[in-house]
Scaffold this motif. Structure first.
Motif, PDB file in Angstrom:
ATOM      1  N   ARG A  64       0.131  -5.936  -0.058  1.00 17.71           N
ATOM      2  CA  ARG A  64      -0.352  -6.148   1.490  1.00 17.71           C
ATOM      3  C   ARG A  64      -1.613  -6.614   1.547  1.00 17.71           C
ATOM      4  O   ARG A  64      -1.669  -7.348   2.687  1.00 17.71           O
ATOM      5  N   ILE A  65      -2.599  -6.220   0.915  1.00 19.92           N
ATOM      6  CA  ILE A  65      -3.930  -6.822   0.530  1.00 19.92           C
ATOM      7  C   ILE A  65      -3.819  -8.353   0.588  1.00 19.92           C
ATOM      8  O   ILE A  65      -4.503  -8.838   1.401  1.00 19.92           O
ATOM      9  N   ALA A  66      -2.881  -8.801  -0.172  1.00 21.44           N
ATOM     10  CA  ALA A  66      -3.050 -10.158  -0.235  1.00 21.44           C
ATOM     11  C   ALA A  66      -2.692 -10.966   0.960  1.00 21.44           C
ATOM     12  O   ALA A  66      -3.251 -11.929   1.320  1.00 21.44           O
ATOM     13  N   ALA A  67      -1.507 -10.344   1.603  1.00 25.39           N
ATOM     14  CA  ALA A  67      -0.935 -10.887   2.773  1.00 25.39           C
ATOM     15  C   ALA A  67      -2.088 -10.524   3.832  1.00 25.39           C
ATOM     16  O   ALA A  67      -2.290 -11.620   4.708  1.00 25.39           O
ATOM     17  N   ALA A  68      -2.793  -9.602   4.071  1.00 25.21           N
ATOM     18  CA  ALA A  68      -3.803  -9.362   4.972  1.00 25.21           C
ATOM     19  C   ALA A  68      -4.942 -10.455   4.627  1.00 25.21           C
ATOM     20  O   ALA A  68      -5.608 -10.827   5.784  1.00 25.21           O
ATOM     21  N   LEU A  69      -5.210 -10.736   3.710  1.00 23.92           N
ATOM     22  CA  LEU A  69      -6.200 -11.712   3.282  1.00 23.92           C
ATOM     23  C   LEU A  69      -5.955 -13.361   3.744  1.00 23.92           C
ATOM     24  O   LEU A  69      -6.578 -14.045   3.665  1.00 23.92           O
ATOM     25  N   GLY A  70      -4.810 -13.389   4.185  1.00 24.49           N
ATOM     26  CA  GLY A  70      -4.092 -14.724   4.676  1.00 24.49           C
ATOM     27  C   GLY A  70      -3.556 -15.636   3.312  1.00 24.49           C
ATOM     28  O   GLY A  70      -3.294 -16.655   3.673  1.00 24.49           O
ATOM     29  N   ILE A  71      -3.339 -14.914   2.439  1.00 24.97           N
ATOM     30  CA  ILE A  71      -2.670 -15.570   1.274  1.00 24.97           C
ATOM     31  C   ILE A  71      -1.015 -15.819   1.733  1.00 24.97           C
ATOM     32  O   ILE A  71      -0.619 -14.585   1.846  1.00 24.97           O
ATOM     33  N   PRO A  72      -0.590 -16.879   1.522  1.00 26.09           N
ATOM     34  CA  PRO A  72       0.877 -16.966   1.721  1.00 26.09           C
ATOM     35  C   PRO A  72       1.885 -16.245   0.892  1.00 26.09           C
ATOM     36  O   PRO A  72       1.656 -16.393  -0.416  1.00 26.09           O
ATOM     37  N   VAL A  73       2.737 -15.510   1.386  1.00 23.16           N
ATOM     38  CA  VAL A  73       3.623 -14.705   0.713  1.00 23.16           C
ATOM     39  C   VAL A  73       4.763 -14.943   0.822  1.00 23.16           C
ATOM     40  O   VAL A  73       5.967 -14.167   0.419  1.00 23.16           O
ATOM     41  N   GLY A  74       5.298 -16.021   1.590  1.00 19.84           N
ATOM     42  CA  GLY A  74       6.558 -16.483   1.587  1.00 19.84           C
ATOM     43  C   GLY A  74       7.265 -16.383   3.142  1.00 19.84           C
ATOM     44  O   GLY A  74       8.371 -16.727   3.271  1.00 19.84           O
ATOM     45  N   SER A  88      -7.595  -9.856  11.900  1.00 21.68           N
ATOM     46  CA  SER A  88      -7.002  -9.687  12.870  1.00 21.68           C
ATOM     47  C   SER A  88      -6.502  -8.265  12.998  1.00 21.68           C
ATOM     48  O   SER A  88      -6.480  -7.828  11.892  1.00 21.68           O
ATOM     49  N   TRP A  89      -5.875  -7.945  14.110  1.00 14.91           N
ATOM     50  CA  TRP A  89      -5.433  -6.365  14.175  1.00 14.91           C
ATOM     51  C   TRP A  89      -4.501  -6.152  13.086  1.00 14.91           C
ATOM     52  O   TRP A  89      -4.247  -4.985  12.421  1.00 14.91           O
ATOM     53  N   PHE A  90      -3.476  -7.080  12.976  1.00 19.34           N
ATOM     54  CA  PHE A  90      -2.408  -6.680  11.836  1.00 19.34           C
ATOM     55  C   PHE A  90      -2.968  -6.871  10.545  1.00 19.34           C
ATOM     56  O   PHE A  90      -2.496  -5.840   9.776  1.00 19.34           O
ATOM     57  N   SER A  91      -4.230  -7.489  10.217  1.00 17.05           N
ATOM     58  CA  SER A  91      -4.612  -7.585   8.918  1.00 17.05           C
ATOM     59  C   SER A  91      -5.169  -6.299   8.673  1.00 17.05           C
ATOM     60  O   SER A  91      -5.331  -5.715   7.670  1.00 17.05           O
ATOM     61  N   LEU A  92      -5.850  -5.544   9.610  1.00 12.44           N
ATOM     62  CA  LEU A  92      -6.587  -4.375   9.563  1.00 12.44           C
ATOM     63  C   LEU A  92      -5.711  -3.248   9.460  1.00 12.44           C
ATOM     64  O   LEU A  92      -5.864  -2.212   8.609  1.00 12.44           O
ATOM     65  N   TYR A  93      -4.452  -3.400  10.040  1.00 12.44           N
ATOM     66  CA  TYR A  93      -3.293  -2.267  10.065  1.00 12.44           C
ATOM     67  C   TYR A  93      -2.765  -2.403   8.488  1.00 12.44           C
ATOM     68  O   TYR A  93      -2.663  -1.454   8.144  1.00 12.44           O
ATOM     69  N   MET A  94      -2.573  -3.577   8.098  1.00 11.70           N
ATOM     70  CA  MET A  94      -1.932  -3.626   6.723  1.00 11.70           C
ATOM     71  C   MET A  94      -3.068  -2.851   5.755  1.00 11.70           C
ATOM     72  O   MET A  94      -2.842  -2.299   4.558  1.00 11.70           O
ATOM     73  N   ILE A  95      -4.271  -3.204   5.848  1.00  7.99           N
ATOM     74  CA  ILE A  95      -5.364  -2.657   5.041  1.00  7.99           C
ATOM     75  C   ILE A  95      -5.540  -1.122   5.135  1.00  7.99           C
ATOM     76  O   ILE A  95      -5.599  -0.449   4.055  1.00  7.99           O
ATOM     77  N   ALA A  96      -5.232  -0.753   6.158  1.00 10.12           N
ATOM     78  CA  ALA A  96      -5.380   0.792   6.444  1.00 10.12           C
ATOM     79  C   ALA A  96      -4.315   1.405   6.055  1.00 10.12           C
ATOM     80  O   ALA A  96      -4.331   2.368   5.362  1.00 10.12           O
ATOM     81  N   LEU A  97      -2.975   0.980   5.979  1.00 10.97           N
ATOM     82  CA  LEU A  97      -1.901   1.504   5.472  1.00 10.97           C
ATOM     83  C   LEU A  97      -2.002   1.397   4.097  1.00 10.97           C
ATOM     84  O   LEU A  97      -1.428   2.488   3.174  1.00 10.97           O
ATOM     85  N   THR A  98      -2.448   0.464   3.458  1.00 10.69           N
ATOM     86  CA  THR A  98      -2.702   0.364   1.911  1.00 10.69           C
ATOM     87  C   THR A  98      -3.578   1.779   1.667  1.00 10.69           C
ATOM     88  O   THR A  98      -3.167   2.241   0.372  1.00 10.69           O
ATOM     89  N   LEU A  99      -4.569   1.580   2.254  1.00  6.60           N
ATOM     90  CA  LEU A  99      -5.575   2.792   1.843  1.00  6.60           C
ATOM     91  C   LEU A  99      -5.001   4.292   1.686  1.00  6.60           C
ATOM     92  O   LEU A  99      -5.374   5.021   1.082  1.00  6.60           O
ATOM     93  N   PHE A 100      -4.151   4.287   3.079  1.00  8.92           N
ATOM     94  CA  PHE A 100      -3.823   5.557   3.410  1.00  8.92           C
ATOM     95  C   PHE A 100      -2.601   5.777   2.161  1.00  8.92           C
ATOM     96  O   PHE A 100      -2.747   7.152   1.630  1.00  8.92           O
ATOM     97  N   ALA A 101      -1.772   4.999   1.942  1.00  6.22           N
ATOM     98  CA  ALA A 101      -1.007   5.259   0.804  1.00  6.22           C
ATOM     99  C   ALA A 101      -1.308   5.372  -0.370  1.00  6.22           C
ATOM    100  O   ALA A 101      -0.905   6.416  -1.222  1.00  6.22           O
ATOM    101  N   ASP A 102      -2.335   4.648  -0.928  1.00  5.42           N
ATOM    102  CA  ASP A 102      -3.046   4.846  -2.211  1.00  5.42           C
ATOM    103  C   ASP A 102      -3.902   6.192  -2.079  1.00  5.42           C
ATOM    104  O   ASP A 102      -3.829   6.850  -3.335  1.00  5.42           O
ATOM    105  N   GLY A 103      -4.443   6.682  -1.033  1.00  3.44           N
ATOM    106  CA  GLY A 103      -4.889   7.984  -1.087  1.00  3.44           C
ATOM    107  C   GLY A 103      -4.025   9.023  -1.257  1.00  3.44           C
ATOM    108  O   GLY A 103      -4.224  10.203  -2.001  1.00  3.44           O
ATOM    109  N   LEU A 104      -2.727   8.782  -0.521  1.00  2.00           N
ATOM    110  CA  LEU A 104      -1.855  10.001  -0.627  1.00  2.00           C
ATOM    111  C   LEU A 104      -1.576   9.991  -2.502  1.00  2.00           C
ATOM    112  O   LEU A 104      -1.198  10.979  -2.952  1.00  2.00           O
TER     113      LEU A 104
END
Length: 287
Positions: A64-74, A88-104
């Motif tokens: 998700r971090i790679a996708a949020a940075l704009g790297i093509p994922v397919g 963008s808001w969607f990239s920030l959402y993906m980063i926040a979701l990643t941090l939340f999941a890793d924190g859990l």
């Protein structure tokens, strides 16, 4: 020959008894305070399992971090995954979701480390206090159940038309990279359930051990004559010929008090009974 008891010897005996009682109480207090914050060491396989559990959300988070940075994922088309750009808001959402999941995931370490049983000292008002077992087990159990259900449903519907079966979804190498990154999430819930179950079992056994140690401390204090309340030496008093003799052993492994004075003596009666008998002998010898 009649033995005489001088006030000096009586005072010395009382002083020695007091010092012994204070030492026993101080020792018991030290052991109790140490036991209150002591933690049981989990086995090595549980620690390794906890590390593995904490790592399960990491591969999908990196994707998700790679996708949020704009790297093509397919992804193709006009969807959010295909047009996402960093900032963008969607990239920030993906980063926040990643941090939340890793924190859990990192919270799993609390089930095998000391800060999951005793709160750290730097926490205001709650520092260095034992954490109740349900406070950790209930959230971990609910989380393990939710993760097992959600990730299981996601695995069974992975290739549905509205997910990876959609024409705009990745195919080829992109499909396999995304699948491999999300596959460890299927094991997150079951692994967390095993670690949380062993945490409960370990705390339950430690609680029983602490209870046994507390009973032994109470026995030592009563033997030293430092417990004078009937609640501390729980069994009720009984009528016997000599009210200062010990009432006998107790099946519940808690000592009984002296029948009348409540001094906590456990061997051969308390000193008062002995002094009363000596005084009676001296009175009998007086013509």
């Amino acid at each position: 020959m009649t033995s005489m008891t001088t006030p000096e010897s009586t005072t010395a005996t009382a002083s020695m008894t007091t010092v012994t009682s204070e030492r026993v109480v101080a020792s018991a207090t030290t052991v109790a305070s140490t036991t209150a914050t002591a933690t049981a060491v989990p086995p090595r396989w549980v620690v390794r399992l906890a590390h593995l559990t904490a790592l399960t959300p990491l591969p999908s988070g990196l994707w998700r971090i790679a996708a949020a940075l704009g790297i093509p994922v397919g992804f193709t088309g006009d969807g959010a995954m295909a047009t996402v750009t960093f900032g963008s808001w969607f990239s920030l959402y993906m980063i926040a979701l990643t941090l939340f999941a890793d924190g859990l995931g990192l919270l799993t370490f609390g089930l095998v480390q000391r800060w999951g049983e005793v709160s750290p000292r730097w926490i205001p008002l709650l520092g260095d206090r034992r954490i109740p077992t349900p406070v950790a087990v209930i959230p971990a159990g609910l989380g393990a159940t939710a993760l097992t259900v959600l990730c299981g449903m996601g695995a069974f519907g992975w290739n549905d038309p509205d997910t990876m079966g959609h024409p705009d979804s990745p195919d080829g190498i992109g499909y396999w990279i995304m699948t491999v990154c999300y596959l460890p999430l299927v094991a997150w819930g079951p692994l967390l359930a095993v670690v949380a179950g062993h945490y409960w079992l370990r705390r339950h056994r430690a609680g029983r051990l602490h209870s046994d140690q507390h009973r032994h401390q109470t026995l030592r204090e009563c033997q030293a004559g430092s417990l004078h309340s009937l609640a501390a030496c729980s069994p009720p008093r009984a009528h016997i010929d000599n009210p200062h003799t010990f009432l006998g052993a107790v099946g519940a492994r808690t000592p009984r008090q002296c029948a009348s004075c409540g001094c906590g003596s456990v061997r051969g009666g308390c000193g008062r009974g002995e002094e009363d008998r000596r005084g009676q002998d001296r009175r009998d010898e007086v013509p």
